[in-house]
Design a protein around this motif. Structure first.
Motif: not given
Length: 153
Positions: A8-14, A16-25
């Motif tokens: 489990i983990g808590r993302l630093l941002a939602p 759809d936020d650019p701060r986590v975009a690389e991870f989400m992509n």
């Protein structure tokens, strides 16, 4: 017996936020790699929408608190994916996308072949590990590697 794992983990941002975009992509890429690995059995997934992974299945009411729940044939298969593939490079960068948690956030346990654990079941195993320490019910990498927890069969 098969090996289940929850991380489990808590993302630093939602999501759809650019701060986590690389991870989400890269979720589909890394999850797809895992699914093609020898020894992979099952993964809890969300809607299947591209780029969402399992992030739609958040923990509690916090959409940034996400889980990865998978099942593997054995420890060797899970270790190969986690530490010897592209997954390892993303894991090394987790602090770029995830908050540092001040408590245990990873757990493994043995399950009967064919069983697909629920998130609730997996979170209960994590709570067990946090509250009672390693046991046959809930354990971590070091517990298996050291032999404190036996490998079935």
């Amino acid at each position: 017996m098969h090996l289940a794992e929850l991380n489990i983990g808590r993302l630093l941002a939602p999501t759809d936020d650019p701060r986590v975009a690389e991870f989400m992509n890269n979720l589909d890429r890394i999850n797809g790699l895992g699914k093609r690995m020898p020894g992979f059995v099952w993964m809890s997934e969300g809607s299947g929408e591209p780029g969402t992974g399992n992030t739609e299945n958040s923990i509690g009411d916090d959409p940034q608190f996400v889980a990865n729940l998978t099942v593997w044939e054995d420890l060797k298969s899970l270790e190969a994916f986690v530490f010897k593939t592209l997954h390892a490079k993303f894991m090394d960068r987790k602090s770029e996308w995830f908050e540092a948690l001040n408590q245990q956030h990873f757990v493994m346990w043995w399950i009967e072949e064919g069983h697909q654990p629920t998130l609730e079941e997996a979170l209960a195993r994590l709570d067990d590990l946090r509250e009672n320490g390693p046991s046959d019910r809930a354990f971590g990498w070091d517990d298996l590697r050291s032999g404190r927890i036996a490998t079935p069969g």
